[in-house]
Design an enzyme around this catalytic site. Structure first.
Site, mmCIF file in Angstrom:
data_model
loop_
_atom_site.group_PDB
_atom_site.id
_atom_site.type_symbol
_atom_site.label_atom_id
_atom_site.label_comp_id
_atom_site.label_asym_id
_atom_site.label_seq_id
_atom_site.Cartn_x
_atom_site.Cartn_y
_atom_site.Cartn_z
ATOM 1 N N ASP A 289 0.846 -1.198 0.000
ATOM 2 C CA ASP A 289 0.000 0.000 0.000
ATOM 3 C C ASP A 289 0.887 1.256 0.000
ATOM 4 O O ASP A 289 2.070 1.206 -0.291
ATOM 5 C CB ASP A 289 -0.948 -0.043 1.204
ATOM 6 N N ASP A 402 -6.319 2.671 -6.694
ATOM 7 C CA ASP A 402 -7.198 3.043 -5.581
ATOM 8 C C ASP A 402 -7.715 4.472 -5.766
ATOM 9 O O ASP A 402 -7.114 5.287 -6.465
ATOM 10 C CB ASP A 402 -6.430 2.927 -4.264
ATOM 11 N N GLU A 405 -12.633 6.703 -8.175
ATOM 12 C CA GLU A 405 -13.994 7.131 -8.547
ATOM 13 C C GLU A 405 -13.999 8.394 -9.434
ATOM 14 O O GLU A 405 -14.886 8.442 -10.307
ATOM 15 C CB GLU A 405 -14.840 7.353 -7.284
ATOM 16 N N GLU A 407 -12.176 9.776 -5.825
ATOM 17 C CA GLU A 407 -12.772 9.923 -4.499
ATOM 18 C C GLU A 407 -13.301 11.331 -4.264
ATOM 19 O O GLU A 407 -14.362 11.512 -3.674
ATOM 20 C CB GLU A 407 -11.754 9.540 -3.430
ATOM 21 N N ARG A 453 -10.854 0.064 -7.935
ATOM 22 C CA ARG A 453 -11.958 0.307 -7.014
ATOM 23 C C ARG A 453 -13.198 0.880 -7.701
ATOM 24 O O ARG A 453 -14.294 0.831 -7.145
ATOM 25 C CB ARG A 453 -11.508 1.249 -5.894
ATOM 26 N N ASP A 470 -14.600 -0.469 0.966
ATOM 27 C CA ASP A 470 -14.158 -0.465 2.367
ATOM 28 C C ASP A 470 -15.243 -0.989 3.296
ATOM 29 O O ASP A 470 -15.808 -0.259 4.126
ATOM 30 C CB ASP A 470 -13.734 0.947 2.772
ATOM 31 N N HIS A 530 -7.580 -8.476 3.413
ATOM 32 C CA HIS A 530 -7.021 -7.112 3.421
ATOM 33 C C HIS A 530 -7.771 -6.298 4.463
ATOM 34 O O HIS A 530 -8.987 -6.389 4.575
ATOM 35 C CB HIS A 530 -7.177 -6.462 2.046
#
Length: 790
Positions: A289, A402, A405, A407, A453, A470, A530
């Site tokens: 990560d 990651d 979107e 985010e 994601r 998540d 995870h």
């Protein structure tokens, strides 16, 4: 309708003339043998037959810019014959399957498949203030699926779904908005409608009980595809012929992952993998990560280079892991923080989304002050891909995208092709496409692994592996997982899976929850524990009893690799889901349309996850027409009823459908040691004849089947009189051997011989009604089992 504060405020600022279909007048039509254009007041409808199962409808507004934000479909018109017939009051466009009936006065469209009415477009296109809308009429008894990843129950009718890819941190048993908001719905009448537009909006699945589906969007064109079939598998096959199919992932992707948020150093990564080796728990990949590019969480994102204080010799680490058969996967994000080492480079290369004046758009979000890579700009994609290319050349085996979107995506931010709101839902889709196409260009002999994601309709064709976000580390979090994966498999994204064990929150480990989640994980597409690091996700850091149960689940996962890999191939060639709703296989049972307490894992397994604590027995519905064998006890149950089975902490309820073949691996360790030199083949006896095909390739080469680098094995079984005959074969020469295990035999056989009549040694387990043929048989051979007369 209530569409949320943001869009409501937007619509109140504007007004425009609304022309409904009832006011629309048919003027003329033109057929160019590829599509039919129907001119009406206010614009033109373009109707394009794609196949005998698919038709495309698009409305082009007159005297307005018609922006194209379609990213889902790739099939083109012109490959199917159709007829056009005009009468005084109607126009008929017909293929061998799908038909469109257009009424001239009033103007309306009806869609039929094989003579059966599917739905109607009565209201047609409208411009309601700032929103582009269309309404479709459906029947009152339809169950509706789709709309992307949500937790709303299998029947999503009655919900008004926002179309805005968005993370939902810590969700459990209800989530209205998640990372994949796909503008499509699927009807229990076996048709689907895809609105191919990535702009934000709403998909109202009859929330007001008026038998209407309404689609609204802020931009783009109103265009949709109607897809239909008489069979659920056929419907999914048709939809994925339109939007594309998943390339074969590398075989190692089906193994066990070591992952957490996150490993802080090279030493920690290597020590963790060493723990797996010490405990003899196979592992195929280590995911690193955000700490690979910085010491902390804040102000580091966008560095996109090794943080040498913690990862001093990354190439040595990658090489050492590779020598153990373990791939290294890195996380990346599309945000370049103004405090990152690459900020000036990103600005100088004009790779960032801008404000309306053309300056890099900067804003604050959780990780710091940032800009956003304009993934729609070819120059930005080239810049971004070259970073991936550099690390792939170092030996990185896969990528995790990651926060895609994105985010945080301010509405006034501008991309090269439109505003944030106009292209929002395609951002993750185009990011995945960039990586996939980069591999095709620069690493054509390597299958990419792309964990993403967020995405859009058709993201599967770029090899994207989605996950459920998540999820909370609670029983409520586990409860919702099968629904999400089943729904997404119906929508083409068959690799949707969860962070095993749960990701968010929690103060201490719930051992029972962890065990049940990892047992469920054996039968989900990707096996990837995870979590946030304060509670370790890896089985090697659990107490001995929990570790033992986790290890047993992981070992079973590896044993089933031949079966799972064959499922992946079926998905690749036909779009067939990996996790399959029971009604796909048993369509006449309407009870199963909303049943998600159990599902099919491929053709053979019925899986019933345990989603509550303290369960000692469980009631499971076993569909009619087959007998079902408990996978662990070998107890046989007749279908068409609920059965109650005892439950222990050792396993979840799993049943095998009679007539099934289950190939199993005999190798130990991770997939670097995988081979099919000796293959276990488990057959669950049923009346009649049954057959199974198993696909095999090297697990590495892209398009192996198309290049002639694969082998297909065939297996058949059937009872004639008192003899059960088993045969095996392959489409190429093979040195593989098959060791047969025969289940559901109630009495010890009289004798077993090979095709030449030579006796074969076998073992009989009367408690499990199980025959094990001790001698492994060659491929392209025959085994005959003489049964006791009844």
């Amino acid at each position: 309708m209530n569409h949320g504060i943001k869009l409501l405020a937007l619509t109140l600022l504007f007004s425009a003339l609304s022309i409904s279909a009832s006011a629309r007048k048919f003027k003329s039509y033109q057929d160019n043998n590829k599509e039919v254009s129907i001119r009406v007041n206010g614009g033109t409808y373009v109707i394009s037959p794609i196949s005998k199962k698919i038709v495309h409808i698009e409305f082009l507004q007159k005297r307005r810019e018609n922006k194209d934000f379609s990213y889902g479909a790739i099939a083109e018109p012109g490959n199917v014959s159709y007829s056009v017939t005009e009468t005084s009051d109607s126009l008929y466009i017909k293929t061998e399957g799908i038909e469109v009936h257009i009424g001239k006065k009033p103007f309306e469209m009806q869609f039929f498949y094989n003579g059966k009415l599917l739905l109607s477009d009565v209201e047609g296109f409208e411009r309601k203030k700032k929103m582009l809308t269309t309404e479709l009429s459906i029947s009152e008894d339809e169950i509706l699926f789709g709309g992307g990843a949500r937790v709303l129950g299998m029947n999503r009718r009655g919900n008004n779904l926002q179309l805005y890819n968005c993370a939902h941190y810590g969700y459990e048993t209800h989530s209205e908005l998640m990372n994949y908001t796909i503008p499509m719905f699927i009807s229990s009448k076996k048709y689907a409608v895809l609105f191919d537009n990535a702009s934000i909006g709403w998909l109202d699945l009859d929330s007001e009980g008026e038998n209407e589906v309404e689609y609204e969007t802020v931009s783009g064109t109103i265009n949709y595809y109607v897809i239909a079939d008489d069979d659920w598998y056929g419907l999914t096959e048709a939809y994925t012929s339109l939007t594309g199919r998943q390339p074969m992932p590398p075989r190692w992707a089906f193994g066990n992952f070591s992952s957490r948020f996150g490993y802080h150093s090279q030493e920690e990564v290597l020590n963790t993998i060493e723990k797996f080796n010490e405990d003899e728990i196979p592992v195929d990949a280590a995911i690193i990560d955000i700490y690979w590019f910085g010491k902390g969480i804040f102000d580091e994102m966008g560095n996109l280079e090794w943080y040498r204080d913690s990862f001093p010799e990354p190439k040595r680490m990658i090489s050492k892991l590779e020598n153990q058969g373990v791939k290294t996967i890195l996380v990346t994000e599309p945000f370049i923080l103004t405090t990152s080492n690459r900020w000036e480079e990103a600005v100088e290369n004009d790779v960032l989304a801008t404000d309306k004046k053309g300056n890099p758009y900067t804003y604050d979000f959780y990780f710091g002050n940032t800009g956003l890579i304009d993934i729609f700009d070819p120059l930005a994609r080239d810049w971004f891909w070259n970073i991936y290319k550099e690390f792939t050349m170092q030996g990185i085996g896969g990528w995790w995208g990651d926060l895609g979107e994105p985010e945080v995506h301010p509405s006034d931010l501008q991309h090269i092709n439109g505003s944030a709101d106009e292209v929002h839902n395609a951002y993750g889709h185009e990011w995945g496409k960039m990586i996939y196409k980069g591999y095709q260009k620069d690493f054509p002999e390597q299958r990419p692994f792309i964990l993403m994601r967020a995405g859009f309709a058709g993201s599967q064709r770029y090899g994207m592996i989605p996950w459920t976000g998540d999820v909370n580390r609670t029983w409520g979090g586990l409860y919702s997982q099968p629904e999400i994966s089943l729904q997404m498999g119906m929508q083409g994204l068959a690799y949707m899976h969860s962070d095993l064990g749960g990701f968010a929150g929690g103060d201490t480990i719930d051992n029972e929850l962890y065990i049940r989640w990892l047992q469920y994980g054996v039968f989900q597409p990707i096996y990837r524990p995870h979590a946030q690091e304060h509670i370790p996700a890896e089985p090697v850091f659990q107490i001995d009893s929990t570790k033992a149960h986790a290890k047993a689940a992981i070992v079973l996962r590896y044993k089933l690799l031949p079966y799972i890999y064959n499922m992946a191939h079926e998905n690749h060639v036909s779009g067939k889901p990996l996790m399959i709703p029971l009604f796909y296989e048993f369509p006449d049972n309407k009870h199963l349309l909303t049943y998600d307490s159990a599902y099919l894992w491929g053709d053979a397994f019925l899986v019933a996850p345990i989603k509550q604590p303290g369960v000692n027995e469980m009631q499971v519905y076993l569909p009619e027409g087959k007998s079902w064998t408990h996978f662990n006890s070998n107890q046989i149950f007749q279908g068409g009823r609920y059965v109650t089975v005892p439950v222990t902490i050792d396993h979840i309820p799993v049943f095998v459908k009679s007539g099934s073949f289950i190939p199993m691996s005999t190798t130990t360790g991770n997939t670097s040691k995988y081979n099919i030199d000796v293959l276990e083949m488990h057959y669950y006896v049923d009346k009649g004849e049954h057959a199974y095909s198993m696909y095999h390739d090297d697990g590495v080469t892209p398009d192996a089947e198309e290049k002639g680098l694969s082998t297909t094995f065939s297996f058949k079984a059937g009872i004639a009189g008192d003899v059960l005959k088993l045969t095996s074969g392959s489409d190429k020469d093979s040195n593989s051997l098959v060791q047969w295990f025969i289940h559901n035999i109630t009495d010890e056989p009289v004798a077993i011989t090979d095709g030449s009549g030579k006796p074969m040694e076998f073992s009989w387990d009367s408690d499990k009604n199980l025959i094990k043929i001790d001698t492994a048989a060659a491929i392209n051979s025959e085994v005959n089992i003489l049964l006791q007369k009844k």
